[in-house]
Scaffold this active site. Sequence first.
Site: not given
Lengths: 391, 75
Positions: A299, A303
């Site tokens: 994640y 990002k």
Amino acid sequence: MPDARPFVTLRVGERVTWSHTLTDDDVDAFAALSGDVNPLHLDDRFARQNGFRGRVVHGMLLGAYVSRVLGTTLPGPGVLWLAQSFKFQRAAYVGDRIEVEVAITHVSEALRTLVLDTAVRANGVVAISGEAKAMILQTVQTVPWDEMVALVTGGSRGIGGAIVRAFAERGASVVVNYRERAEPAQALVAELRSSGVRATAIGADVSTAEGAETLAREALEAFGRVDVVVNNATPLIDRKPLLDSEWDEIDTYWRTYAGGAFRLAKALVPSMRERGFGRIVNVLTTAMWGAPPPENGAYVAAKSGLWGLTKAMAVEFAPYGITVNAVSPSAVMTEQWDAVSDNRRRALSLRIPAQRLAAADEVAATVLHLAGNDAAYVTGANFPVAGGEVM
Amino acid sequence: MRDDLRRVLADVFELSPAEIPDDASTETLANWDSLRQLELMLALELDFGVRLDTETMLELTSAEAIEAYLEQHRA
């Protein structure tokens, strides 16, 4: 006064013609303004005695009409007239029908400068001709909220839903994107429409080329334009050690965050460039600031990739009036926190200097600011909405 | 300095070609100001068929630099 045109829309070969019939008043006014009271221009008898058909219109009055066309039509408002050559080829007279023609012959993007052929014909015969060089000054385009169209990916619930509502409250039209669950998106759109908001829900998976392209195309079909893209969609966040992950799992994040943002930009930025206005806001996370929390590698990495893309886009799109920014929320009170115990939520909030979690509409308020006209000079920035958790 | 560049510099700075020094630059030509720089860059695009970018434009502040650039990029 017509609006200034974005530089990018000016192309070699574009030409305009403006017509006018010369009058005594025109010539008298120019003589009074310039102080050129040469009898050739003012005394009909004198002019005829010297072989002319009547009083001769000042050559520079014809030049002034070239100025009129450059300043109002092509290239139009915001032009800086750098240089002009004129060759006076024949006399023009009161009563003549003139046509001022201006055509772009060269565009220098680096210099924001045009070269233009300029000519004034009197009754179809060239009276003056020459070449203009003109710089196009940068202008700031604005879009009122009630004319704005905002597309929010993952827009039916949580932070995305709050962003959609915030745009709608300002009077903007909204495109609510969802991936699988149509019902919440349709319910939100129905609610917004009942209060007079132009809204549509579009199901599309932005992690695929087909999905992103479909979303962009259907949004343009629905509203004719998209001014704001908020890249908020996310796959379900599955925490696990990196070495327990397969690349396909990690790639899902990349395809959604960076892939989705890139493909939507590719589809929608060209029309933003033509209008000289665009806003892209990417939803990031405080987890990518400083040392990331463990077991969030896929994640956080994706990002962070979107943040790199944000900066690259900001630099490339800035000349066209398109800003690209990010917001980094910390833990936000959304539905996903319902399953978390009160004690854990309280413990988490105590780690944050503001001693509370963020509300989704607080994230939306920052997104709205970045999307608005007041933030025209803000680009390539990442705003934590985090109660002081990161700085 | 090559003749075609000397001619362009002379046109832009409103001098005769003989008056353009071999070391012409923003330091040695009094009227090589920002407006003339813009005219000069436009003349390079028009006369030599090159497409300049902003970074390059900022670097081309001497005849020597322009000559080197044209050697590499002229169409």
